[in-house]
Structure formats: C-alpha cells, structure tokens
Design an enzyme around this catalytic site. Structure first.
Site, PDB file in Angstrom:
ATOM      1  N   ASP A 277       0.799  -1.220   0.000  1.00 14.46           N
ATOM      2  CA  ASP A 277       0.000   0.000   0.000  1.00 14.46           C
ATOM      3  C   ASP A 277       0.835   1.274   0.000  1.00 14.46           C
ATOM      4  O   ASP A 277       0.323   2.355  -0.256  1.00 14.46           O
ATOM      5  CB  ASP A 277      -0.841   0.038   1.289  1.00 14.46           C
ATOM      6  CG  ASP A 277      -2.188  -0.618   1.092  1.00 14.46           C
ATOM      7  OD1 ASP A 277      -2.594  -0.809  -0.057  1.00 14.46           O
ATOM      8  OD2 ASP A 277      -2.829  -0.934   2.114  1.00 14.46           O
TER       9      ASP A 277
HETATM   10  C1  BGC Z   1      -2.575  -3.670   4.765  1.00 14.43           C
HETATM   11  C2  BGC Z   1      -2.429  -4.532   3.548  1.00 14.43           C
HETATM   12  C3  BGC Z   1      -1.178  -4.160   2.817  1.00 14.43           C
HETATM   13  C4  BGC Z   1       0.012  -4.176   3.740  1.00 14.43           C
HETATM   14  C5  BGC Z   1       1.274  -3.697   3.058  1.00 14.43           C
HETATM   15  C6  BGC Z   1      -1.339  -3.729   5.600  1.00 14.43           C
HETATM   16  O1  BGC Z   1      -1.441  -2.866   6.649  1.00 14.43           O
HETATM   17  O2  BGC Z   1      -3.666  -4.141   5.499  1.00 14.43           O
HETATM   18  O3  BGC Z   1      -3.544  -4.382   2.724  1.00 14.43           O
HETATM   19  O4  BGC Z   1      -1.019  -5.074   1.789  1.00 14.43           O
HETATM   20  O5  BGC Z   1      -0.216  -3.362   4.847  1.00 14.43           O
HETATM   21  O6  BGC Z   1       1.256  -2.363   2.759  1.00 14.43           O
END
Ligand code: BGC
Length: 812
Positions: A483
């Site tokens: 993200d």
């Molecule tokens: C989120 C995921 C994401 C991951 C890496 C997590 O906090 O829930 O959706 O893939 O972080 O960024």
C-alpha cells in the site's frame, strides 16, 4: 525475559507479570458480538462493526497506556484493588492472566482475598459474560465492597470522539433492579440498546461518570470507591457508565460467584417500547436468564471449549518440538480465526474506526481459515465479490455492518482483484464445492447486475489483462499489495493521504512486477479452474496471457541477480542494482519464485540467494534494501518511514512466507524452515522484552536491521502474516496440501528432521499422516503407504467415508 508461559494443555498463554512490555490482548466472540481484552482488563466491546456499533468506550494511545475497560474494584477496609492490577495498580500478592481460545481469566490476590474474573462471549450470544469469583483465603471473616465498572460508548465510535456539542446532551439510561440499560438515541433512529446486569441484588449503582469518578480523578481512584459509597447517579447526558455496587461478607474459606452480563439487543420498530419512553427489555431479560447461575455459565464455557476442540482438530501436528506444535496446533490457527473476523479493523494498533474489511486482506485471510469453517469462508467470498465492479476493479475495503464498499477509500489497487481467485480456489480445494462458481453475485451490491462468481473471477483476471503497461507488465494503479509504494501519487501536501488522494495514473508507466508474479500464480489457477469446469476455450485464451506475462517478466523484470520490483511513473526501474536505495525488494522475488518464473534457467535460485544475502537478518527478511533514507516523491509513502520500519525495510512478516514458499518450490527446506522459525512468535518468547508484542501471535512488522531498535515488533494480531505463515508451514513446509482431487503430501523440511505426524480432517475423512525421513532429505518421496497398501502417488484420494485412514510417507 519472559512475562509468562504457554499452558499447551489448556491452550492458554499465562501472563504472570502484569507489566507486560505492551498490553497483551485477547479477543472474545467469534461471530457477531466481540470484545478486545488486555491482560489488565482494558479494552472494549462492539456488535459486528467496531465503528458503527461500539458498545463500550475506549481511549487509544492513552496515558497511562490502556486506560478504560471492564473493571472490578474490591474495597477491603481501606485497601482498594483490582484483580487485573490496573486500574488501581495496588501491588497484588499474586496475579495471573490466562488468555485462552476466546476467553480470558484474570486473577488477583490481596490480603487473603482472591478475585478471579472470567470473561467470554458464549456461542451464538450477543453478550459478554463475566464470572467474578471472590474467595476468602484468610482466617478472618471479610466484609468486602465490590464495584463493577464500564463506560458506554455512544454507538458510533467515530462521532463519539468528535461531536461533543451533541454527545454531552444525548446520553440516557434506565435502571431496573440489578440491570443498567444504555438507551442513548433509542428514542429516535436506533433500534438497539445495551445492558449490564448482575445476578445478585445490588446495594447501589452509578450510571453517571462524573458522579462516580469525580471530574479530576482517574480510573485508578474513582471518588465513589475511595468514599466506599455509591451515589446512585442517573446519567442525563454527559458520559453514561454502568457500575454495580455489591456488599459481600465471606467467612474464612468461603467463596462466592457473581455473574455479570453485558449484552446488546435489537428490537423491531413496533416492538421498541414497554410504555412511553420505557424500553422493551424482553430480549435482554431472556439473555440474562440464560446465564444467571454458575452452572449455566460453566456449561456455556464448556461449549465454547468444545467448539475450539473441534476447530483445532482439523489440522494438528506432533513434531516433538513444543514451540512448533503450539503455534501450529493452537495459536496460529486461533489468530487466523481472529483475522477472519476482523480483517484489519480492531486491535490495539487499529482503532476500529478507520478500516473495515479489506478486499485483498480478507481474501488472503481465508487461506488460514477455510479449513476451520468452510461455510463461513463461502459466505465471505460472496460478500467480498459483491463489492467488485463490472470491470473487475473493486473497493479496497467494505464495512462489516452493511457489507457495502467504502467510498472514502475507493478502489484502484490493481492487485486487489487477483486475490479473489486465491480465496475461491482455496475454498474449492478444501471443500470440493464447485457449485460456488455458479452463485449469482452482484456488482457493487447491485443485484440487478449480478453475474456468476465464475464471471467475477474472469473479470478479475481480465482486469490485469486490460491494464498492462509499456513492458507488458501490470499497471500498478494506486498501489499493489504494498500500500505504501505509491508510484502515481506525487504527494507534497501533508494534509492528503498517500493512498486515497487523486492519482496521476493518466500517462503513467508505473508497472508492478509483483502483480506480474501474482498473475502468473493465480492466472494458472484460473486456467485450471476453466478446464475443470469445461471451459476449454477460455482456458486457452487465459493461458496465452499467462505465458505472455512469464515472457515479459523474464525480459523486463529480471535484473541479472534478482527480480526487479516495479517501473515508476516515468518507466524507470525500481528494485534494481541501478538504484542507489531500494535495490532489491522482497515482494517481486517472492511472487516470481513462487510462480517458478525462469526456474529452468536458474533465475529462482539466484533470486532467492540474493534475498538471503541482501534482505535476511537476525529478525527475519526485510522488505527492501538499502532502506530509503530520504523522501522520494515518485515512490510515495514507502520512503516516508524512517529506515527499518514498516514498508521501508522493516521485517514485514506478511511477506516472509512468500520467500519460504519460494524456497520450497526450489526444494530448499533448510532455508524455508530457518525463515519460518525466525519470525515465529513462540520462538521469540524469551526475548519478549525486546519483541514487545504478544509471544502467542504474529505481529505485522518487526523492526529491521536498519532500524533504531531492530527486533521490536508492532501491529500484532490483525495481519495477513497469520494466514500466510499457517499456509507456508502447513501446506508447503510440512506439505499437507488440499488439491481438487485429494490431499497432497509433499513436505519440504530441514534435512536433519527425522519426521513428524499430522492429523488432517479433509472432506469427511480423517487422515493420520506419518512422514519419516531416514535418509536426511529435504524433499522427495520414496514411498507412500495408504491404509497398509503401497500407493503410486502422494496425492491421497478423497475418501469422504467418515473413517480414519493411515498414510505413511517415506522421504528419499
Ligand atoms: C494492509 C495490507 C497491505 C500491507 C502492506 C497492511 O497494513 O492491510 O492491505 O497489503 O499493509 O502495505
């Protein structure tokens, strides 16, 4: 240093020192009604949705930490104490907190009196039951004053913290006998109220916070308790609470139980009132009556235990290593249930306000849960798919209460659709239920445009195909799994969110090699699903795209020693030796090696060696290296974190299993195991002081080698780490893997393991599997014996006959 110990027989973690390095919590409830509870009885309660139906209030990131919860105060002469040490913090003569499967019991002892508070949510019940047992172990008769305490939240946890000009005037309660009812806003648009009861006459009560605590006091020293006398306050606005006051006399050796019920009720519009402004309490009274004796409560707890016996009997291992057995048999599977229930919404690191259920998150959570309750997994898949758009894109999150896509977050994360294939395929392999593919599932919750679930998988697949970039690799959109890799964001405004702000995707060349690997893995799954359902033409069409993707990765995704991570907006490499920082990333190397891209040419082994050399450290595999030391506007949030934390070179535990699985694809059981063990919480118990979070569950992140404090964990409980690690150990290292036509036994273990035993319930039969390793191999099958007969294959058939079958597998 340890703060407790594992009690495997009872499936509990026993905390013996209340001053844990961080509140160590547990979850009560597993269907509709939930509580979070810390080892000192902090936490809160909600019905279904931690944002919209918050029942009790909680203050996050507070001073002191973890203030507010379901407290009992005992006044013994002038001495005031609580069984969980907090909030009074009176030194106890002994303390013990037992976190078990959806229950917690907290016991304190002071001056010859013990108070033990058991908290749990009985199965199929919209209430938390608390059994408080007070015992007099002294030689004198004890006259004790007992006060219960909780603070109501005004339902919407978000406005509860913001809109005080309204909130301070709306609060309403009713008191009848020993039950305190919270009915704020029931008069107008709400059809629900909450209640808190005790199964004994009370000698007083309080429902107004200021009267009970005193405006300038804290939870540690409520005025009423110091004075030893309730005020019988009735809340009108301000902050409603619930506190029962009970006087109890105990002879030496005597003990008494009090049962408290904190419940939630919904009434139909025409059945809301008993008389004008007096709520209809019928359902509340029914719930209270179900738990009004010790015997009833004990039997409800026994039912809960049985429920967990059953869930945990589906997969269990005997390896001879307690640390492995307890994480696989108990805690990891338990955590998978919790992540299934909550996605990333409510923990001591997630407020329950910001996030609902994640599209990608909830799909991934299924791989650690589907074997436990396949029917619930099925319903979840349909719920998730219902938030998809006709072009295959989807909302990034949805709210559990109304199951609608969350508009505030929106969509555009281009990995999201593919995870639906993972969730669905995992479900079918577990159950053999291909019918799910024919279910009619709406788009964006609009039933008038419903299509079969299979069609949803097709548009998921096509969403990648229709969004390819200049190298034939998938365009990344807002971000892929990471993200924080925001390649189209270019944010220089501190007031905007990296993830939801307008993206400059028009004309962007930003492509993700991680999505490419993901597409190859789940694209192949999609092809196989097409063939199994007789859609051969579609299979052929899809296979071409998968092949083309493999070619594109080999051509444009390979950097010489490892797989690059992405191309940026301008079409420049990320995660390449050419870069100064962030030369190598874990995600693309995980997915491309899991996909076996370039395996024959040796690319996978090379990539895995590069990961070992550059990303591995004492605490696990870091996400990228070297860490970013300045802000790269073209990379976004990832470079906003200090080096070693979160997505900037933290050990992001979620994706360590991708490398473990990649290692098993390459046949390297020693390394897969080494990585597994490094981040596995039961092996970290001894360094709890450094690790900080619970030794019985995974955390999302452990600070990496570049961090100020390497080895310190954050964001425990709600993380895809739980399901991925269970998937890696159970299906790839131990190698017991559900397939469409049976249960595959294909371990990839360290060479020095002598063997192990697994019991696996699968499609109506029990498989008792023994793996032996006389030649010290990591991988390879010499002999398979099923029910005493030599078998030609290590794919054990579906028996479905409710019987036990014995499988012996000799490695070699
Ligand atoms: C989120 C995921 C994401 C991951 C890496 C997590 O906090 O829930 O959706 O893939 O972080 O960024």
């Amino acid at each position: 240093m340890k703060f407790g110990f594992f009690d495997d027989k009872n499936r509990e973690y026993v905390i013996t020192n209340p001053r844990t390095p961080w509140p160590w919590i547990n979850y009560l409830g597993n269907e509709d009604f939930f509580s979070l509870i810390s080892n000192t009885a902090g936490g809160y309660t909600f019905y279904k949705d931690a944002k919209f139906r918050r029942i009790t209030r909680y203050r996050y990131n507070n001073v002191p930490m973890d203030s507010g919860g379901k407290y009992f105060y005992i006044k013994d002469g002038d001495n005031i104490w609580s069984p969980g040490w907090k909030p009074c913090k009176t030194e106890l003569d002994s303390y013990e907190c037992r976190h078990g499967m959806n229950y917690t019991s907290i016991k304190g002892e002071k001056n010859g009196v013990t108070a033990e508070a058991l908290y749990f949510v009985p199965l199929k019940t919209w209430a938390e039951v608390q059994k408080l047992t007070i015992s007099n172990n002294s030689k004198d008769t004890k006259k004790l004053k007992i006060f219960s305490f909780l603070e109501w939240c005004l339902w919407n946890a978000s406005s509860d913290m913001e809109n005080f000009q309204r909130n301070f005037s709306t609060g309403e309660v009713e008191i009848e006998g020993s039950v305190i009812y919270h009915k704020t806003e029931y008069k107008e648009r709400r059809d629900h109220f909450a209640f808190y009861s005790v199964n004994a006459p009370v000698q007083g009560y309080d429902t107004d916070r200021e009267s009970f605590i005193g405006l300038y006091n804290g939870f540690d020293e409520p005025r009423v308790i110091v004075e030893g006398k309730p005020k019988n306050s009735v809340a009108h606005g301000w902050s409603p609470i619930a506190s029962h006051y009970i006087e109890v006399e105990l002879k030496p050796g005597e003990s008494k139980d009090f049962i408290f019920v904190l419940g939630y009720v919904e009434n139909k519009e025409d059945d809301k009132w008993e008389t004008k402004n007096i709520i209809n309490k019928k359902k509340a009274k029914e719930t209270i009556a179900k738990f009004d004796t010790t015997a009833k409560v004990d039997s409800a707890l026994a039912d809960l235990r049985k429920y967990w016996d059953n869930l945990l009997s589906v997969y269990s291992i005997k390896s001879g290593d307690d640390k492995l057995d307890r994480i696989v048999n108990i805690w990891n599977q338990y955590q998978c249930m919790i992540t299934f229930c909550f996605s990333r919404s409510a923990s001591f690191f997630e407020s329950g306000i910001g996030r609902g259920m994640g599209f990608r998150d909830s799909n991934q959570d299924l791989i650690g849960f589907v074997h436990q309750i396949p029917e619930r997994a099925r319903e979840r898949i349909i719920d998730i798919a219902s938030t998809q758009f006709p072009d295959g894109g989807c909302y990034h999150q949805y709210q559990p209460l109304n199951k609608r896509g969350n508009n505030d977050i929106g969509g555009g994360f281009n990995d999201d659709p593919l995870w639906l294939i993972l969730g669905t395929v995992s479900y079918i392999k577990e159950t053999g239920d291909f019918n799910i593919l024919d279910e009619m599932v709406p788009f964006d919750n609009d039933m008038s445009v419903a299509r079969s679930l299979f069609d949803h998988l097709t548009v998921s697949f096509d969403h990648v195909v229709n969004n390819l970039g200049p190298h034939g690799l998938p365009l990344i959109g807002r971000a892929d799994w990471n993200d924080c890799l925001n390649l189209n964001c270019f944010s220089n405004d501190p007031n905007e969110s990296f993830q939801t702000t307008e993206n400059k995707t028009k004309g962007s060349k930003a492509e993700s090699v991680m999505i490419a690997g993901l597409f190859v893995v789940y694209g192949r799954d999609y092809v196989e699903l097409c063939m199994r359902t007789g859609k051969n033409k579609e299979a052929g069409r899809a296979q071409k795209y998968v092949n083309a993707m493999v070619d594109s990765v080999k051509k444009y995704g390979w950097d010489g020693e490892w797989f690059i991570r992405a191309y940026d907006y301008y079409g420049r490499k990320i995660g390449s030796n050419e870069n100064e920082e962030g030369k190598i990333f874990i995600e693309s190397n995980g997915w491309c090696t899991m996909a076996g891209i370039g395996k024959e040419e040796g690319l996978c082994v090379k990539a895995l060696d590069a990961v070992k050399e550059r990303l591995d450290c004492e605490h696990g595999i870091v996400l990228n290296n070297p860490a970013f030391t300045s802000y790269y506007i073209e990379y976004g949030e990832i470079s906003s974190y200090p080096p070693g934390y979160k997505e900037n070179a933290g050990v992001f535990c979620h994706n360590n299993p991708w490398i473990m699985i990649g290692e098993t694809v390459a046949g390297n059981g020693n390394r897969a195991w080494e990585y597994y063990r490094k981040i596995c919480p039961s092996y970290l118990e001894e360094i709890s002081e450094l690790h900080k979070t619970e030794p019985y569950v995974y955390a999302q992140m452990v600070a990496g080698k570049d961090a100020f404090k390497p080895g310190e964990a954050k964001n425990s409980w709600l993380t895809g780490t739980a399901s991925w690690n269970f998937y890696a150990i159970s299906q790839f290292i131990l190698g017991i893997r559900p397939e469409y036509d049976g249960l595959l036994v294909d371990p990839c273990i360290p060479g020095d393991w002598k063997g192990f035993k697994v019991t696996r319930k699968f499609r109506g039969a029990t498989y008792s599997i023994e793996v032996v390793n006389p030649d010290g191999k990591s991988r390879g099958i010499k002999e398979v014996i099923v029910d005493g007969k030599l078998s030609a294959s290590n794919l054990i058939p579906v028996f479905g006959d409710r019987k036990e079958h014995f499988v012996k597998v000799v490695l070699g």
